[in-house]
Each structure stands twice: as C-alpha cells, then as structure tokens.
Design an enzyme around this catalytic site. Structure first.
Site, PDB file in Angstrom:
ATOM      1  N   PHE A 143      12.557  15.669  30.037  1.00  0.00           N
ATOM      2  CA  PHE A 143      12.193  15.846  28.637  1.00  0.00           C
ATOM      3  C   PHE A 143      12.574  17.257  28.183  1.00  0.00           C
ATOM      4  CE2 PHE A 143       9.507  12.355  29.992  1.00  0.00           C
ATOM      5  CZ  PHE A 143       9.475  11.508  28.891  1.00  0.00           C
ATOM      6  N   SER A 148       4.817  14.225  36.308  1.00  0.00           N
ATOM      7  CA  SER A 148       5.443  13.175  35.508  1.00  0.00           C
ATOM      8  C   SER A 148       4.592  12.891  34.282  1.00  0.00           C
ATOM      9  CB  SER A 148       5.564  11.894  36.337  1.00  0.00           C
ATOM     10  OG  SER A 148       4.258  11.401  36.654  1.00  0.00           O
ATOM     11  N   GLY A 192      -0.554  -0.115  32.885  1.00  0.00           N
ATOM     12  CA  GLY A 192       0.352   0.842  32.252  1.00  0.00           C
ATOM     13  C   GLY A 192      -0.017   1.134  30.821  1.00  0.00           C
ATOM     14  N   HIS A 232       3.133  13.121   1.355  1.00  0.00           N
ATOM     15  CA  HIS A 232       2.273  14.298   1.430  1.00  0.00           C
ATOM     16  C   HIS A 232       0.807  13.913   1.250  1.00  0.00           C
ATOM     17  CE1 HIS A 232       1.483  18.589   1.183  1.00  0.00           C
ATOM     18  NE2 HIS A 232       0.728  18.389   0.101  1.00  0.00           N
TER      19      HIS A 232
END
Length: 644
Positions: free
Chosen positions: A385, A356, A206, A619
């Site tokens: 999502f 998926s 995974g 930044h």
C-alpha cells in the site's frame, strides 16, 4: 459477430418465429426499423413459420436447428441448445431467406429471444466503444480450446471446487447460461478447530464479521469521544461539575460473548440463504471434500468417510486461501483470523503478529472495544500500500493506545498458567491471553491432488498459475484468492467468476480487468485506495512525470470532540503530469469505502484530474475534499485545509 464489431461491418441478423407470435413480430419489427436506418450496417432475414408446431418441428424436433447451432458454436453457448420459444435469433454471414435452408454452419453468434434481440439492437445503435482497459490495451481473453462439447457424457458441464463468493457467483452465472453446474464445498477445520458453513472466507471469517466488529469499535468510540459533546446523555449535574464544559465518557462495558453470538447468528442466516439461492438457481450443492483423479474426475469424501467420484467437462478451482501458520516454537498456540470471530472466550490482552491489513484491522477493532492490544511488526506496515498512508495509519493507531513492537518476530510461545508467554527476536518477552497470527495467506491447494493432473502451482504460496483464469490444463480454471497474482478481494473473485462463466458458456471473450480495483482497509482510521501508490507511480512513470496533490483535513463530524482534535483525515491524487490522467487516489478518514467506490468508477473510465476538480462537490462531506485539491507536494506549501 459482436455488437461492438457491428458498428464497422454489416451485420446479418436472422429472426425465426411463427406468424401469430407477438414476440416474434416485435423483434422482427425493431430489427427491420434499424435496417432501414442503417442499410449499410444491418440486414434483417426473417424465417416465418405458419404455426407454433411448424416452428418447433424446425427448431427442436425434426431439423433440430437449435442443437445444430449449439454444436456449430463449439459449446461456447449452451443457451442455443436449450432455447425453445419464439423467436430464435442469430447472426450469420449469409442472408438466405429460406427457413428450410437456414444453415447452422454459417451462424456467427446466437442472440436469443425477443428481449435478447432488443438488447442487441440497443447496443447496435449506441456509439461504438472499443473493448479496452483503462490504459487503452485491448481487454480480450485469448483462451486455449479446452475440448468441451455440449454432447459430452460427464456428470456436469461445470464443477466448481469451493463455495466462496467467487465460486457461488460463477456457478449461478453458468447455470443462468444453460450449463449443468455443481458446487463442491467442504470446510476443513482450522488448526484451532474452527469450522463454518457455505459462503467462504468473506462471509464466515473475513469481510462480513470483520466489518461488523469494526462497527462495534466505531460505536464504542462514538460513545466515548463524541456523544457527550453532541449533548447525548449529558445532565445538568454533569455540566455543572465540569464548569459548563462537556467531557468524554468513560469507556462503556462490553460483552464479547454478545457481540460474537450476534455476529455468528447473522452469518448462519447468510449460510442458509446461500444454500436456498443455489437450489433456486438450479445449482447442485455437494457438501463433499474433493481431490483430482484425472482432468475430468474428482474423488469425493463425505463427513462420514464415504468415497465416490464426480465427473465434469470443465472444472473451476475457487477454494481460496488459508492463513499462513506461525513458524516458531509453540506457534500452534496462536489462533488466526479463521478463529477470532467465533472465539468462545473474551480475547483479553492480545498480540497481533504481522503488519498486514488483516492484522491491523483485527488490532483496530479489538482495541476499539476496549482490549489491550500489541502489534508485532517485522518490517513495515501494510506492504503493497501507499507508504505515506501506511505511516499515518500507524501513527493514528498508536494514538488510539495500540502498542507496536517494531522490527521483531516471535521466536517462542509457551504456556504459563492461563497466559501465553511470547519471546521476541530482540530477547524481550511478555504474556498475553490471545496471540493472533496474521502474517500472510497461502492457497488452500495442498490436498486437491493437482499433481495428479499437472496443474502448475507456485511453490512459494501454493497458489495456482493461470492466464485468463485458465490453468496449464485447459479445462481446469482458477479464480479468486487461489489464483497466483490475483488481488485477495471478494468483489474481484465475484467479477472474475462471472466473466469466466460468460466466456465458457455465453460466447463472451471479455477478460477480467484486474487494474484500478478499489479497496478499503478498515483500520481505526479507514483507508480507501484505487490505482497506483505514490512510490509505484514514480517507479512506473518516473518522478519527473508524476505530480501529487494532497490535503489534510478535519472531518466535520469530529470537530466537536476535543479528544479528536489531534486526528486528521488525508487525501491525495497521484497524477500523470503530461496527460493529466489520474494514476491513483488515496483517502484516510470516515466512511472510506463509501467515499472511494464512486471514484473507482471514474478511474475505470480513465478520468483526468481536471474531471475531479471540475466536479461540484457535495457539501459538507469528506469526499468533497478531492474536488478541492490544489496543493502539490513539490510546491512545498502547507497542505492543511483552510475551512469552508
């Protein structure tokens, strides 16, 4: 009494120890000082013994006060029964000064030793904060009594089925709290024959191998699209040939065998570390396959077929899930995410079945290392999502050269020489070297014998139904991917496992909060998210109550590469118009996981949109784009960034 409650009612804290013990004197001194500052909220009761032997006679041998405390707390805190040093600290509802008459019946909470007492005091002195989730709702777990007793006669206080991330974390937490724990873990080979070691899905098949292979794709992309434009590998001859300009590199050669071998070597190292860690934490590791006989007994089988039994007072099921197989003629020819990371041949031309995040992540890294990749999509990308973000990811993947076959499913797989011919539901067909099915996952519960003990399972996905991780059988619990309704994320399983162990053996009542959990999808354009999607927020709060701030931007690191010019990053904040509370944050761009992690903490604390825009950004970074959000969707203004 918990430290949170101590802010509103008087706490009586008892500190027992022998007079020459420095730790006892320190703990008693700090509590005494606080009781002088807060006389209406705190009272110290000292139980001082003249010698260490006298103290231990009272605590362990004669009176055996610690065992009485453990029994009084109903097994909720095994630390009390195992504590053997000075001081011994607890809270009570009485203030009897006599050491000999200290009554365990009146004990409310076992605190621990010196360090524990000092930690209790620190929390006591802090401003009170109610135990609530981010929506203001109390986050307390109301557990059903499970019959556990410290004096049980079973083999283990806690038996955990499954050696994945959640099970390992729960086991070590329970052992730290004094429980006798065993982890039962046995990996059944995938239908394609893939096997792996201790650590579960995340480590073996995974998150870990996926992220490493995703990184391989990023490195290849950097070589092709970025390095020459930063002057890397550029020669005077190439500059002259290109009339003073730089060009993308041609694709580099790639060795699948080398990538696979190095990834697998890393994983094997992690497998070994997990076994060592269990031994060091005094957790028993049993490489056995288990099946419930009754609510306190598991039948075990080893790899040689030898059968035995293990008994337990409590059991935690943490077996995770397995990929759902492809259900069509010849579907057995397809591999899954259980197989791709250890595939013993080059994947070649690949069909990824499903939309998926697993399917799209695999398609992304395979394309990134130069493979010909097609994705078969039945309906929509990344269901669950944000729709806008899913659409942008799909467009980016198409730009990367990934082919999408939309609104189709495979109806037949057949072997044609060394290839697999796939026929689709629209009648079209094509041939592939590898077919990878990623159409969903189901709980790995079919062979656990849950029917023998009456544990309720959702028939649609084989996952276990549970409330506060407690199943329909009170002494059997479930955590992680195997629990119905639980987000299929490694950190979720880890946190839930630790929280449950603390409730079972540490006296905690804190529930796992499954809301506002960050996640990242490692597609070629990475996607980080926390909270509501735009559609979910509108459905929950009403369109009139939701404002969406959004922005497109070009990451600075992409700005020198002409071929990246068509690609943009994107971020948006979904905000409650009436309260200014941030409901969801979404980000598409480089390093999405790193960007989103900090915002996850802010969401957990209930941040408002003004909190983000009033934060001074770092930044130049892509994360800073959130702090400069100002354009709403409803305004209709151009959401493109305008530079520094």
């Amino acid at each position: 009494m918990t430290s949170a409650a101590a802010a509103t009612t008087k706490s009586i804290i008892h500190v027992a120890g022998y007079s020459s013990c420095g730790f006892y004197r320190r703990a008693a001194s700090v509590v005494a000082s606080l009781s002088l500052l807060f006389p209406h909220r705190l009272q110290l009761v000292q139980h001082e013994f003249t010698s260490r032997d006298e103290f231990r006679e009272w605590l362990i041998h004669g009176t055996n006060f610690r065992e009485r405390v453990g029994n009084t707390l109903g097994g909720g805190n095994l630390r009390a029964s195992a504590h053997s040093s000075s001081p011994f600290c607890w809270t009570s509802n009485t203030a009897d000064q006599s050491s000999n008459s200290a009554d365990s019946v009146n004990v409310l909470e076992f605190i621990g030793g010196c360090d524990d007492a000092l930690d209790w005091c620190r929390k006591f002195a802090q401003p009170p904060a109610p135990s609530t989730s981010t929506d203001g709702e109390a986050n307390i777990a109301e557990m059903v009594p499970d019959g556990h007793s410290p004096s049980h006669s079973y083999d283990y206080d806690l038996l955990i089925l499954g050696g994945g991330s959640g099970g390992l974390a729960a086991s070590k937490e329970a052992a730290k709290l004094g429980a006798k724990v065993a982890v039962l873990d046995y990996v059944k080979p995938s239908p394609a024959g893939s096997k792996w070691g201790l650590g579960g899905t995340c480590v073996n098949v995974g998150c870990i191998p996926k992220k490493l292979m995703h990184n391989a794709a990023l490195l290849n992309g950097n070589y092709v699209h970025d390095q020459p434009h930063y002057g890397i590998g550029v020669t005077p001859e190439s500059i002259e040939a290109n009339y003073g300009m730089t060009q993308d590199n041609t694709a580099a050669t790639h060795s699948w065998d080398m990538l696979k071998q190095n990834v697998q070597n890393h994983i094997r190292g992690l497998n070994f570390k997990y076994r060592v860690d269990l031994r060091e934490k005094e957790v028993t590791y049993l490489n056995l396959l288990g099946k419930f006989v009754d609510k306190n007994t598991i039948e075990t089988v080893d790899k040689k077929g030898n059968v035995d039994t293990v008994t337990f007072s409590r059991c935690m099921v943490a077996v995770g899930g397995r990929p759902t197989p492809l259900n069509c003629e010849g579907g057995e020819m397809a591999i899954s995410s259980d197989d791709i990371f250890s595939l013993d041949r080059d994947p070649g031309k690949v069909l990824c079945v499903g939309a998926s995040y697993i399917s799209l992540e695999c398609a992304g890294f395979l394309r990134g290392i130069g493979k010909d990749v097609t994705v078969a999509v039945r309906s929509i990308l990344l269901r669950g999502f944000d729709r806008e973000c899913a659409k942008l990811i799909g467009e980016h993947m198409k730009d990367e050269g990934i082919v999408f076959r939309e609104e189709v499913v495979p109806t037949k797989l057949e072997k044609v020489g060394e290839k697999i011919k796939v026929t689709f539901s629209n009648g079209e067909s094509d041939e592939y070297d590898t077919v990878l099915a990623a159409i969903g996952r189901s709980g790995d519960t079919s062979k656990l014998g849950l029917e023998n003990v009456g544990v309720a399972v959702n028939p649609k996905n084989s996952k276990i139904s549970a409330k506060f991780e407690q199943t329909s059988v009170p002494n059997i619990y479930a955590i992680g991917d195997v629990m119905d309704g639980c987000p299929e994320l490694t950190p979720v399983a880890i946190h839930a496992g630790k929280a449950l162990s603390r409730r079972l053996f540490g006296g905690s009542n804190q529930a796992m909060d499954y809301r506002n959990i960050c996640t990242t999808v490692f597609t070629p354009l990475e996607y980080g998210t926390v909270g509501y999607s735009e559609d979910e927020a509108i459905a929950e709060f009403g369109e009139e109550s939701v404002t969406v701030y959004h922005k497109y931007f070009i990451p600075l690191e992409w700005s020198l590469s002409p071929s990246r010019g068509s690609h943009q990053g994107f971020c948006k904040a979904i905000v409650n118009k009436h309260t200014d509370k941030v409901l969801g944050l979404h980000y598409l761009g480089p390093n999405a996981g790193e960007v989103m992690q900090g915002f996850g903490t802010a969401m957990k604390l209930g941040c408002k949109f003004e909190d983000i825009t009033e934060t001074v950004g770092i930044h130049p970074t892509t994360a800073e784009e959130f702090t400069t959000l100002s354009i709403t969707k409803e305004s209709g203004e151009d959401a493109a960034a305008s530079g520094c």
